[in-house]
Each structure stands twice: as structure tokens, then as C-alpha cells.
Design a protein around this motif. Structure first.
Motif, short mmCIF file in Angstrom:
data_model
loop_
_atom_site.label_atom_id
_atom_site.label_comp_id
_atom_site.label_asym_id
_atom_site.label_seq_id
_atom_site.Cartn_x
_atom_site.Cartn_y
_atom_site.Cartn_z
N ARG A 56 0.83 -1.21 0.00
CA ARG A 56 0.00 0.00 0.00
C ARG A 56 0.86 1.26 0.00
NH1 ARG A 56 -4.56 -2.07 4.41
NH2 ARG A 56 -5.69 -3.45 2.96
N ALA A 57 2.00 1.22 0.70
CA ALA A 57 2.89 2.37 0.73
C ALA A 57 3.44 2.69 -0.65
CB ALA A 57 4.03 2.12 1.71
N ALA A 58 3.55 1.64 -1.48
CA ALA A 58 4.04 1.82 -2.85
C ALA A 58 2.92 2.13 -3.84
CB ALA A 58 4.79 0.56 -3.31
N GLY A 59 1.70 2.27 -3.33
CA GLY A 59 0.57 2.62 -4.18
C GLY A 59 -0.24 1.45 -4.68
N GLY A 60 0.03 0.24 -4.19
CA GLY A 60 -0.69 -0.94 -4.63
C GLY A 60 -1.88 -1.27 -3.74
N GLN A 61 -2.60 -2.31 -4.13
CA GLN A 61 -3.76 -2.77 -3.36
C GLN A 61 -3.51 -4.20 -2.89
OE1 GLN A 61 -7.75 -1.84 -5.01
NE2 GLN A 61 -6.63 -0.97 -6.76
N ALA A 62 -3.79 -4.44 -1.62
CA ALA A 62 -3.58 -5.78 -1.06
C ALA A 62 -4.40 -5.93 0.20
CB ALA A 62 -2.10 -6.00 -0.76
N VAL A 63 -4.60 -7.19 0.58
CA VAL A 63 -5.30 -7.51 1.81
C VAL A 63 -4.58 -8.67 2.48
CG1 VAL A 63 -6.92 -9.10 0.69
CG2 VAL A 63 -7.54 -8.03 2.85
#
Length: 257
Positions: A56-63
Motif C-alpha cells: 500500500r505504501a508503494a501505491g498498490g492494493q492488497a489484503v
């Protein structure tokens, strides 16, 4: 589409097991960097939460999902989380697995079967859960992380080597079952210098292993992640049922002894 455009996972959704550390973490980060939304799963929730934070810090989406792949209910819950969070599933990376050396006269049949269950049966079960959703998405990709131990003849590895050999053959067979819409491949890593291994490996052992490796160095997790990215993207659209050996050129075990 340019050649570089083929190395993208934009709009895809990937489940990566064993994503908290090492190879699984590196694959999850690589898939996210290539544009995939990633379900990061491992038994230790804090580990995958840290990976998700990096994505998320790199701009991606994850869970992040806590999942023991040996447990059917937890496997189902992981798949359901992927669907509820991102709407579909297009990629499955069966990275969770492993086993230590074993004495074949001391390891019980039940313990041997547990190694097979962890490394092979869980991958089979997750394919059963994910493939129908891949069909709904129009295509899909399964990547199994096997091992050089699957083909090396070496003492004390009858359980782990047999399990990874079975996973390699399962890869080849499922590729034919699921073609042409879903591709199934595997990576067989050689010795990978994870942070955990680097902390406990004596300097002389590392030097001996490097000397025994044609490329004269040990692998890094990013070496496996790069191969995993290729096998997931349209760049490898005509590759299925293959075991990609990422091992520095080793044709036998490089462990000293």
C-alpha cells in the motif's frame, strides 16, 4: 502491445500463500508492482500485514489473510475474502510448504503423509477452489513453488524431495486438465539466501555452497520473484506445464557434505 507491455498484471487479482516472508513476500511485492491486487496469506497475520503495508505504501492494493493451507475452512475463507475484497481471482501462487530433513527409518508414515499434505494436497485443494473463479474471469494462472530437491538424489530428503517431485508432476498434469484457458507452471528454486537463512548460515558453509554452484553465488528471493512474474504475465502466454529451474545452474545438491 509492445513487448514490455506484456509484463503487466494490471487489473488481475492474485492469491499468494506463504506470503509473509522470503519467496512468498517477494512474489507478492512483485505482483503488486506489476499492477495486481494481491491477497497475502500466511499463518502469521502480523507477517502478511507488514507485507500489505509495504504494498500500500508503494501505491498498490492488497489484503492480509491469516490462513493455514492445511485447514479446509481457512482455505475457503481465504478464497472468499479475495472475492469479497476484489471481486474475482485470476492468479494462485502455491508457495506455502516445506519440510526439514528426515530419517526414513524414524519418520512415521503419518508424518510422511503430513509432508505430502502440506506441500501437495493443499495446492490441489486450492486449485479446486480457485479454478472455477478463474473460468468466470475468462482466464487464469496457477504457479506452484516446488524445489530442486524434487530431482536431486540426496540423503535425508525422502519426504521433502518426494513431496516436491509430486508437486512438479501435479503441475504438469493440471496444465493439461485446465488448458487452454488456465496455465499451470512451477518454479524449482535452488538454495535461496533468505534473511532467515543468512542469519544462521556459517560463513564457511555459504562459501562451500557458492563454490558448488556454477554461478558462484546463492540465489536471492528477487530471482524467484522475477521468474514468477514472467510466468504470471502475458509474456509467458504460450508456456504451461513447465518447471522452471532457478538454481544457478546446479545439477545436483550444492549443500556441503
Amino acid at each position: 502491445m509492445s513487448l514490455l507491455d506484456r509484463f503487466t498484471l494490471r487489473d488481475d487479482v492474485a492469491i499468494v500463500t506463504g506470503a509473509g516472508r522470503g519467496i512468498g513476500r517477494a512474489i507478492a511485492l512483485a505482483y503488486a508492482e506489476a499492477g495486481a491486487r494481491v491477497v497475502c496469506a500466511a499463518r502469521t497475520l502480523t507477517d502478511v500485514e507488514a507485507v500489505v503495508a509495504d504494498i500500500r505504501a508503494a501505491g498498490g492494493q492488497a489484503v492480509a489473510v491469516s490462513c493455514d493451507v492445511n485447514e479446509p475452512a481457512q482455505r475457503q475463507a481465504m478464497v472468499q475474502t479475495a472475492l469479497e475484497t476484489f471481486g474475482r481471482i485470476t492468479h494462485l501462487v502455491n508457495n506455502a510448504g516445506g519440510a526439514g530433513p528426515n530419517d526414513p527409518l524414524k519418520m512415521s508414515v503419518e508424518e510422511f503423509e503430513q509432508v505430502l499434505r502440506f506441500n501437495v494436497s493443499s495446492a490441489y485443494a486450492l486449485a479446486q477452489l480457485c479454478v472455477p473463479h478463474m473460468h468466470e474471469a475468462g482466464s487464469g494462472n496457477i504457479l506452484n513453488i516446488t524445489s530442486g530437491a524434487a530431482r536431486y538424489a540426496q540423503p535425508q530428503f525422502s519426504a521433502y524431495g518426494s513431496a516436491k517431485a509430486a508437486l512438479s508432476q501435479l503441475t504438469r498434469l493440471l496444465a493439461h486438465d485446465f488448458a487452454p484457458r488456465i496455465r499451470v507452471n512451477a518454479i524449482a528454486p535452488g538454495p535461496i539466501l533468505t534473511d532467515a537463512l543468512n542469519r544462521v548460515m556459517p560463513t564457511e558453509m555459504r562459501a562451500a555452497m557458492e563454490a558448488n554452484t556454477p554461478m558462484k553465488c546463492l540465489g536471492e528471493v528477487e530471482d524467484i520473484a522475477a521468474a514468477a512474474l514472467y510466468l504470471a504475465t502475458p509474456a509467458s502466454r504460450w508456456v504451461t506445464g513447465k518447471i522452471i529451474e532457478v538454481d544457478g545452474g546446479a545439477e545436483s545438491s550444492v549443500w556441503p557434505g
